[in-house]
Design a protein around this motif. Structure first.
Motif, PDB file in Angstrom:
ATOM      1  N   ILE A  92       0.834  -1.205   0.000  1.00 31.62           N
ATOM      2  CA  ILE A  92       0.000   0.000   0.000  1.00 31.62           C
ATOM      3  C   ILE A  92       0.866   1.250   0.000  1.00 31.62           C
ATOM      4  N   PHE A  93       0.436   2.233  -0.760  1.00 32.25           N
ATOM      5  CA  PHE A  93       1.022   3.568  -0.735  1.00 32.25           C
ATOM      6  C   PHE A  93      -0.132   4.534  -0.492  1.00 32.25           C
ATOM      7  N   GLY A  94      -0.008   5.400   0.549  1.00 34.12           N
ATOM      8  CA  GLY A  94      -1.118   6.295   0.856  1.00 34.12           C
ATOM      9  C   GLY A  94      -0.703   7.541   1.594  1.00 34.12           C
ATOM     10  N   MET A  95      -1.691   8.358   1.864  1.00 31.05           N
ATOM     11  CA  MET A  95      -1.474   9.602   2.613  1.00 31.05           C
ATOM     12  C   MET A  95      -2.700   9.916   3.447  1.00 31.05           C
ATOM     13  N   LYS A  96      -2.443  10.659   4.539  1.00 33.84           N
ATOM     14  CA  LYS A  96      -3.504  11.110   5.442  1.00 33.84           C
ATOM     15  C   LYS A  96      -3.205  12.548   5.811  1.00 33.84           C
ATOM     16  N   VAL A  97      -4.188  13.426   5.654  1.00 32.72           N
ATOM     17  CA  VAL A  97      -4.008  14.855   5.902  1.00 32.72           C
ATOM     18  C   VAL A  97      -5.068  15.332   6.888  1.00 32.72           C
ATOM     19  N   GLU A  98      -4.638  16.092   7.904  1.00 31.85           N
ATOM     20  CA  GLU A  98      -5.568  16.638   8.892  1.00 31.85           C
ATOM     21  C   GLU A  98      -6.301  17.821   8.273  1.00 31.85           C
TER      22      GLU A  98
END
Length: 173
Positions: free
Chosen positions: A107-113
């Motif tokens: 998996i390659f991902g991102m999470k942004v507040e």
């Protein structure tokens, strides 16, 4: 799908995904229904170095997936070339029960507040089937949690999440 992760070390997170799928797929020559549940467990590594006070993520991860499901072959049309034979739709309504599948995914991902403790995330996964129980005279075309199964037992998935960080530990400012 229910997604959760918890920080284990500074940049490492234990992650789990639980889900259920009930989907009817209608293609040119086949119509089938897949129904079942799945669990994926693994680890994420956050490669993003945050500024002070930020908790965003750009991560890579590895998951092991396990699925239990049923498939129903609703109808199919034999693919006949030419116009001599007229294609006839066959509706066997054959149900295949107690099927399982196991796979590994990268998996390659991102999470942004986006707001205080509220995160918007997206990820892309590359899957490889380890083992599966195929019914007699029929190949699993869709596996819950894995998505579409291609001839080389590989798959690709996309996921987006809206998550909330439960503030268990209060940060000192």
């Amino acid at each position: 799908e229910l997604v959760a992760d918890i920080r284990v070390l500074r940049n490492y997170y234990a992650a789990v995904e639980l889900g259920f799928l009930d989907k009817t797929t209608n293609e040119d020559y086949i119509n089938f229904t897949t129904k079942g549940s799945y669990i994926k467990a693994g680890v994420n590594y956050n490669a993003y170095k945050n500024w002070k006070g930020m908790t965003n993520e750009i991560y890579v991860g590895l998951r092991y997936g396990l699925s239990f499901f049923d498939q129903t072959l609703n109808s199919y049309t034999p693919n006949v070339n030419g116009t001599y034979f007229i294609p006839e739709i066959v509706e066997p309504n054959t149900e295949f029960k107690d099927l399982t599948a196991q796979w590994v995914e990268f998996i390659f991902g991102m999470k942004v507040e986006i707001f205080n403790n509220l995160y918007l995330g997206a990820s892309v996964s590359f899957n490889n089937m380890i083992s599966t129980t195929d019914p007699e005279n029929f190949k699993n075309l869709q596996v819950p949690g894995f998505n579409r199964v291609f001839l080389n037992n590989a798959g690709v998935g996309f996921n987006y999440t809206l998550s909330y960080l439960i503030p268990i530990v209060k940060k000192n400012k």
